[in-house]
Design an enzyme around this catalytic site. Structure first.
Site, PDB file in Angstrom:
ATOM      1  N   ASP A  85       0.851  -1.193   0.000  1.00 22.99           N
ATOM      2  CA  ASP A  85       0.000   0.000   0.000  1.00 22.99           C
ATOM      3  C   ASP A  85       0.889   1.246   0.000  1.00 22.99           C
ATOM      4  O   ASP A  85       2.113   1.146   0.132  1.00 22.99           O
ATOM      5  CB  ASP A  85      -0.872  -0.060   1.268  1.00 22.99           C
ATOM      6  CG  ASP A  85      -1.892   1.052   1.312  1.00 22.99           C
ATOM      7  OD1 ASP A  85      -2.282   1.556   0.246  1.00 22.99           O
ATOM      8  OD2 ASP A  85      -2.290   1.434   2.435  1.00 22.99           O
ATOM      9  N   GLU A 122       2.582   5.165  -3.915  1.00 19.79           N
ATOM     10  CA  GLU A 122       2.568   6.145  -5.029  1.00 19.79           C
ATOM     11  C   GLU A 122       3.927   6.793  -5.234  1.00 19.79           C
ATOM     12  O   GLU A 122       4.226   7.122  -6.383  1.00 19.79           O
ATOM     13  CB  GLU A 122       1.484   7.205  -4.763  1.00 19.79           C
ATOM     14  CG  GLU A 122       0.081   6.648  -4.823  1.00 19.79           C
ATOM     15  CD  GLU A 122      -0.243   5.703  -3.672  1.00 19.79           C
ATOM     16  OE1 GLU A 122       0.237   5.946  -2.561  1.00 19.79           O
ATOM     17  OE2 GLU A 122      -0.966   4.725  -3.906  1.00 19.79           O
ATOM     18  N   ASP A 158      -8.903   3.891  -1.766  1.00 14.18           N
ATOM     19  CA  ASP A 158      -9.822   4.348  -0.724  1.00 14.18           C
ATOM     20  C   ASP A 158     -11.094   4.968  -1.291  1.00 14.18           C
ATOM     21  O   ASP A 158     -11.238   6.193  -1.387  1.00 14.18           O
ATOM     22  CB  ASP A 158      -9.102   5.334   0.197  1.00 14.18           C
ATOM     23  CG  ASP A 158      -7.951   4.667   0.920  1.00 14.18           C
ATOM     24  OD1 ASP A 158      -7.880   3.424   0.905  1.00 14.18           O
ATOM     25  OD2 ASP A 158      -7.117   5.386   1.503  1.00 14.18           O
TER      26      ASP A 158
HETATM   27  C1  GLC Z   1      -4.546   3.301   3.100  1.00 15.51           C
HETATM   28  C2  GLC Z   1      -5.094   2.114   2.348  1.00 15.51           C
HETATM   29  C3  GLC Z   1      -6.149   1.429   3.175  1.00 15.51           C
HETATM   30  C4  GLC Z   1      -5.547   1.028   4.515  1.00 15.51           C
HETATM   31  C5  GLC Z   1      -4.950   2.226   5.216  1.00 15.51           C
HETATM   32  C6  GLC Z   1      -4.199   1.851   6.480  1.00 15.51           C
HETATM   33  O1  GLC Z   1      -5.536   4.260   3.274  1.00 15.51           O
HETATM   34  O2  GLC Z   1      -5.573   2.465   1.083  1.00 15.51           O
HETATM   35  O3  GLC Z   1      -6.653   0.307   2.495  1.00 15.51           O
HETATM   36  O4  GLC Z   1      -6.527   0.455   5.314  1.00 15.51           O
HETATM   37  O5  GLC Z   1      -4.052   2.901   4.357  1.00 15.51           O
HETATM   38  O6  GLC Z   1      -3.172   0.979   6.207  1.00 15.51           O
END
Ligand code: GLC
Length: 786
Positions: free
Chosen positions: A429, A432, A507
């Protein structure tokens, strides 16, 4: 006057570019050329060079260097194949024109001005033509409007916009299916709670498909700098693309079928490997389930309620203070014990791994990920030599420079702590990469990456960061568990990502608008080489309700990645949270997903092999039917299953477009003749689904998780076409190991034909060496009388 100008520039740099494309400098006319085995190199009056290379009869590369020769270095992280066997091609020239012809494409280059046209070699019909010569910003007029003027020179290509031309692809965009009359920017960005029109979002896939008069072509602009695509938004004359640096380097694919283009695109940028079969199972996540007893409780609840489940996710709170590659000892004292216990219930654990490595770790603390990275000099630095220190979940952090081969290897090997503890997959995650100091990337402008010795900046490397991080993760898992298929999920990406990771759309909101976006987003990703896609079921941010959750499952129960996930402070939304009425409906769809696994897995393998995604827009199967060109509230799974979900509240009826042919209502077997819209009932427990006449759908037994029992028996539902025939395929392998790559699979084709006393089914030649063991096949004809 001065103020007025400043205001315009400030308002929207993308629009400024769109209007200013005509002011760019044009590449000079051709003054001489060299022929090589692979194509031609054109030398231009302004010292620019253009290389036209023929990779296949339907694939031509155009590479331009403005006012200087083409550089010797030719490297892209996206490209999987560069050893093309040049097909036969012909060359001819006149004083005006240079013509290159393959069996499928005719490329005509006008010398002055330099304009390139692509035609069908057989019919000579024009497919795509330059609207103006390839352009660049020599004077620096655009430089002060650019995100990072030090990145280089703006480069662009402009194509004539067809009067009735449609555009698809561009990967993950919060936009509708047909991109005609829209413009987009690619700059990987963390955009929580995005809504339709937000651009850019997480991923960069600079590949699109143009479709006109039923004939399709593709363009892959392989440039990782911040890039722009305008499909007739700023002018009805042109569709153009450009970037804030790098080369004007694009690949032109000719179909005319979209499926053929996707196959070639997969050959060029990589075919998605098969994930483990359990990756198609239902998944549950939450930011965050902890401690371990809570994770166990969620899984118990699933089992108690007879809801199928294969995977549970551990979000960031499993770690010790957000330190990646650690477990919090209080919350997860025995991760191995936990994965083993859940494993006995048929559930795998996937952990999140973010790119930020905590900096500095607490005093006197040895944090191996940080210490080793510093010692080996694997972290990103600013140009002045300082460590680059963004802020993410652990607070101040450092990022790995994944362009360094040894750093990728080191990162991959760090995953031993997960594989040793029985963690089955990794969720990448924030890649970017997200930086809380500044989400636009401005804080990272002077970050230098090794880039194979070129030492290039963020402007070039931001958009490929996630690709390389996923690659490092994937290759690490491959080394650590060579007998298992890696399972990696990513948020950001660049073209080629399908070689390493599946994705989810980040998200989203728990809203009906966000649900409706699922379909054009999933299908567009599929049209951009990313077949394994999904979205947080129920939406991530905000409070949903039972109705929204049910309708969300009615989209995602057929999406490759089916995971319910929720933000930290959101209302709980596991399938049972809104009461029995909704839970019963969700169970029905999860059970149906599992029953359809033999079908879904067969479709997934086809996506792996052919590059054609399983989750499809109708236009992919019916590109001669203009009624499908804008259809993005319906989708198909493979060639055979058409789904038309409800995407609005309080709605229990909808219009469904059925393309020409015979169709059967999945629930009632009622037969329809397509080429029309029908009005169907869709109470909350029904998602309208139709099967194409001519198909046979393999359906397996009811399962709570993959591997609970074999797919036995498999019932083939026969849906005859108007000649009384149907064809079906079943793909089988061990579902876990990479042995399928060496032929350890079984593909069986079945045909059914209506005879005087029922259907005669024949089993065709079986491909592959895998022995699935004995299993029963039943064949059931859809009862057309209903
Ligand atoms: C980001 C991710 C989400 C995750 C969060 C905490 O917002 O996109 O899926 O739950 O980080 O890790």
């Amino acid at each position: 006057m001065k103020h007025f100008l400043v205001l315009i520039l400030f308002l929207s740099s993308a629009t400024v570019f769109a209007q200013d494309i005509t002011t760019l400098d044009k590449i000079g006319p051709v003054v001489s050329l060299q022929r090589t085995d692979k194509g031609v190199t054109l030398n231009c009056q302004d010292k620019s060079q253009v290389q036209i290379s023929i990779l296949a009869a339907d694939l031509v590369r155009v590479r331009a260097s403005f006012t200087k020769p083409i550089p010797a270095r030719d490297h892209s992280w996206a490209i999987a194949k560069d050893d093309w066997t040049t097909p036969r091609w012909n060359f001819s020239e006149t004083s005006d024109l240079i013509t290159i012809t393959t069996g499928e494409l005719e490329v005509t280059i006008r010398r002055s001005p330099l304009l390139i046209e692509f035609r069908d070699a057989q019919t000579h019909q024009l497919i795509n033509a330059d609207e103006r010569p390839m352009s660049y910003d020599a004077s620096g007029r655009l430089a002060n409007m650019m995100f990072d003027p030090s990145a280089g020179m703006f480069v662009a290509a402009s194509k004539k916009l067809g009067f009735d031309e449609h555009f698809y692809g561009l990967g993950e965009k919060a936009a509708r299916l047909d991109k005609r009359r829209s413009s987009f920017v690619n700059w990987n960005s963390d955009t929580p709670g995005y809504t339709e029109g937000k651009d850019p979002i997480y991923q960069t896939i600079p590949f699109y498909i143009g479709l006109q008069r039923g004939a399709a072509y593709g363009i892959f602009f392989d440039n990782s700098y911040r890039s722009y695509f305008d499909f007739g938004k700023s002018s009805q004359q042109r569709a153009w693309f450009g970037a804030e640096g790098g080369e004007l380097n694009y690949y032109f694919f000719y179909g005319p079928s979209i499926k053929k283009i996707l196959g070639r695109y997969a050959d060029l940028t990589g075919h998605m490997p098969l994930p483990p079969l359990w990756g198609l199972g239902n998944q549950q996540s939450r930011w965050s389930y902890y401690p371990d007893t809570m994770v166990a409780e969620v899984v118990n609840e699933y089992r108690k309620r007879d809801l199928p489940l294969d995977v549970v996710h551990l979000d960031i709170d499993y770690m010790n203070g957000y330190r990646v590659f650690t477990f919090n000892k209080e919350r997860f004292p025995d991760p191995k014990g936990l994965t083993e216990k859940l494993g006995r219930q048929g559930v795998k654990v996937v952990t999140i791994v973010d790119p930020g490595i905590k900096y500095p770790p607490d005093k006197n603390e040895r944090y191996h990920a940080f210490d080793e990275g510093v010692e080996k000099n694997f972290f990103q630095h600013r140009r002045n030599g300082d460590l680059f220190v963004p802020r993410v979940w652990p607070g101040e952090s450092v990022f790995v420079d994944y362009t360094i081969t040894d750093a990728r290897r080191w990162w991959g090997d760090l995953h031993r702590v997960y594989t040793d503890n029985g963690i089955a997959g990794i969720w990448n995650d924030m890649n970017e990469p997200s930086d809380f100091v500044d989400q636009t990337g401005k804080n990272q402008l002077d970050v230098v990456s090794y880039d194979e010795g070129e030492k290039t900046t963020h402007a070039k490397n931001r958009n490929t960061f996630a690709l390389l991080m996923s690659r490092a993760t994937y290759e690490g898992l491959e080394r650590l568990r060579p007998d298992r298929r890696p399972y990696v999920i990513t948020r950001a990406a660049y073209a080629g990502i399908q070689r390493y990771a599946t994705m989810w759309t980040g998200d989203t909101n728990s809203t009906w608008e966000a649900l409706a976006l699922n379909i054009p987003m999933f299908t567009s990703l599929g049209l951009s080489g990313e077949p394994f896609v999904g979205s947080d079921v129920g939406g991530f941010i905000g409070r949903g309700n039972g109705e929204l959750l049910v309708r969300s499952y009615q989209v995602s129960f057929l999406a490759p990645f089916c995971r319910n996930h929720k933000v930290i402070d959101g209302y709980d939304q596991e399938p049972w949270r809104f009461g029995k009425y909704y839970e019963d409906i969700i169970r029905k769809y999860l059970k149906l997903r599992y029953a359809l696994l033999p079908f879904l897995y067969t479709q997934l393998e086809e996506a792996h092999r052919s590059g054609v995604p399983l989750f499809r827009p109708l236009v992919l199967n019916y590109q001669d039917d203009p009624s499908t060109y804008n259809l993005d509230d319906q989708f198909m799974i493979g060639n055979d299953l058409l789904v038309a979900p409800i995407l609005k509240p309080d709605v229990t009826k909808r219009l469904v477009y059925l393309p020409s042919g015979t169709w059967y209502d999945y629930w009632t077997n009622k037969k329809y003749t397509g080429g029309t819209m029908i009005n169907v009932d869709a109470p909350l427990d029904v998602v309208p689904m139709f099967v194409r006449g001519g198909a046979m759908i393999p359906v397996g037994p009811s399962l709570n998780y993959v591997g609970e029992k074999p797919f036995d028996p498999i019932t083939f539902k026969i849906y005859p076409d108007n000649t009384g025939s149907a064809i079906g395929t079943l793909y089988e392998d061990d579902g876990l190991s990479p042995a399928y790559k060496n032929g350890a699979f079984r593909r069986t084709t079945f045909t059914a034909r209506r005879g005087p006393r029922g259907f005669v089914v024949s089993v065709g030649k079986q491909e592959g060496s895998f022995d699935p063991g004995p299993r029963k096949f039943y064949f059931v004809a859809a009862d057309e009388r209903k």
